[in-house]
Write a protein that holds these residues in place. Structure first.
Motif, PDB file in Angstrom:
ATOM      1  N   PRO A  11       0.817  -1.224   0.000  1.00 36.56           N
ATOM      2  CA  PRO A  11       0.000   0.000   0.000  1.00 36.56           C
ATOM      3  C   PRO A  11       0.847   1.269   0.000  1.00 36.56           C
ATOM      4  O   PRO A  11       0.475   2.276  -0.618  1.00 36.56           O
ATOM      5  CB  PRO A  11      -0.815  -0.105   1.293  1.00 36.56           C
ATOM      6  N   LYS A  15       1.016   1.549  -3.880  1.00 39.75           N
ATOM      7  CA  LYS A  15      -0.369   2.065  -3.823  1.00 39.75           C
ATOM      8  C   LYS A  15      -1.375   0.969  -4.146  1.00 39.75           C
ATOM      9  O   LYS A  15      -2.383   1.207  -4.794  1.00 39.75           O
ATOM     10  CB  LYS A  15      -0.565   3.267  -4.762  1.00 39.75           C
ATOM     11  N   GLU A  16      -1.085  -0.264  -3.701  1.00 41.37           N
ATOM     12  CA  GLU A  16      -1.956  -1.413  -3.917  1.00 41.37           C
ATOM     13  C   GLU A  16      -2.426  -1.933  -2.568  1.00 41.37           C
ATOM     14  O   GLU A  16      -1.649  -2.487  -1.805  1.00 41.37           O
ATOM     15  CB  GLU A  16      -1.219  -2.536  -4.665  1.00 41.37           C
ATOM     16  N   ARG A  17      -3.687  -1.746  -2.286  1.00 44.05           N
ATOM     17  CA  ARG A  17      -4.265  -2.249  -1.036  1.00 44.05           C
ATOM     18  C   ARG A  17      -4.684  -3.706  -1.214  1.00 44.05           C
ATOM     19  O   ARG A  17      -5.071  -4.116  -2.297  1.00 44.05           O
ATOM     20  CB  ARG A  17      -5.469  -1.415  -0.636  1.00 44.05           C
ATOM     21  N   SER A  18      -4.620  -4.450  -0.134  1.00 49.59           N
ATOM     22  CA  SER A  18      -5.010  -5.857  -0.161  1.00 49.59           C
ATOM     23  C   SER A  18      -6.359  -6.030   0.523  1.00 49.59           C
ATOM     24  O   SER A  18      -6.593  -5.471   1.596  1.00 49.59           O
ATOM     25  CB  SER A  18      -3.965  -6.714   0.549  1.00 49.59           C
ATOM     26  N   SER A  19      -7.211  -6.832  -0.096  1.00 48.97           N
ATOM     27  CA  SER A  19      -8.526  -7.125   0.480  1.00 48.97           C
ATOM     28  C   SER A  19      -8.371  -8.132   1.612  1.00 48.97           C
ATOM     29  O   SER A  19      -7.313  -8.738   1.811  1.00 48.97           O
ATOM     30  CB  SER A  19      -9.451  -7.684  -0.595  1.00 48.97           C
ATOM     31  N   ARG A 130      -1.723  -7.729  -8.819  1.00 46.95           N
ATOM     32  CA  ARG A 130      -1.145  -6.990  -7.689  1.00 46.95           C
ATOM     33  C   ARG A 130      -0.082  -7.850  -7.013  1.00 46.95           C
ATOM     34  O   ARG A 130      -0.103  -9.075  -7.080  1.00 46.95           O
ATOM     35  CB  ARG A 130      -2.253  -6.595  -6.716  1.00 46.95           C
TER      36      ARG A 130
END
Length: 190
Positions: A11, A15-19, A130
């Motif tokens: 993140p 800038k990649e959020r994880s579910s 991602r």
């Protein structure tokens, strides 16, 4: 540990959020790996710190590959390492150089193809999804290692190995089923 670091740092860095599904798959993968490896707590603080630092460095490398994959072709990313490392290692190799025989040459060619093929496929994978789900999927390597150890070295397959393999495969199946490995918007058209 590298998938854990990727999930924690992606993140900020990418800038990649994880579910939640990625975090669940990560927990299943890490737990499954622990069941297969069955680590002890007899490791000293220095070797443990080196291991964790190695996991962090590996996670940062995966994220770097993910960033480079946005603008570079996968073969360019993969070949950058041997193009730099080869000449740098030459001064250390030359004084102790021994020419390999035919069988050793064949083994080295096979190792070189595997050493290039694995990272090439991982680079292609990181370009298309991602970073956290892609690196979480690498826990499957523990299952393959356990199977090879059983097949090649007669290591016993114990109940914890089977339980760990199931946990890892459930985690990876969850990633695919929930669609978290679908190409992110930023990667489309790259």
């Amino acid at each position: 540990m590298n998938p854990v670091f990727v999930a924690l740092l992606a993140p900020l860095v990418l800038k990649e959020r994880s579910s939640g599904h990625v975090w669940l798959a990560l927990a299943l993968g890490l737990g499954g790996a622990a069941l297969i490896v069955r680590p002890g707590f007899h490791v000293g603080w220095w070797p443990g710190l080196v291991g964790v630092a190695g996991g962090l460095a590996s996670g940062l490398a995966y994220m770097t590959v993910r960033m480079l994959g946005r603008s570079e072709r996968p073969i360019t990313v993969v070949m950058a390492f041997p193009v730099v490392a080869g000449p740098l290692s030459l001064p250390f190799a030359l004084p102790v150089w021994v020419w390999p025989n035919l069988l050793e040459t064949a083994a080295m060619v096979g190792a070189a193809l595997a050493a290039a093929g694995g990272p090439l496929l991982m680079t292609i994978g990181l370009k298309g999804t991602r970073a956290a789900p892609a690196t979480t999927s690498t826990y499957v390597g523990f299952v393959f290692a356990a199977a090879l150890a059983w097949f090649c070295f007669d290591e016993p397959l114990v109940g914890t190995t089977a339980a760990g393999a199931v946990a890892i495969f459930v985690g990876v199946a969850l990633l695919g089923r929930r669609g978290v490995t679908v190409r992110p918007t930023a990667a489309r058209g790259v």
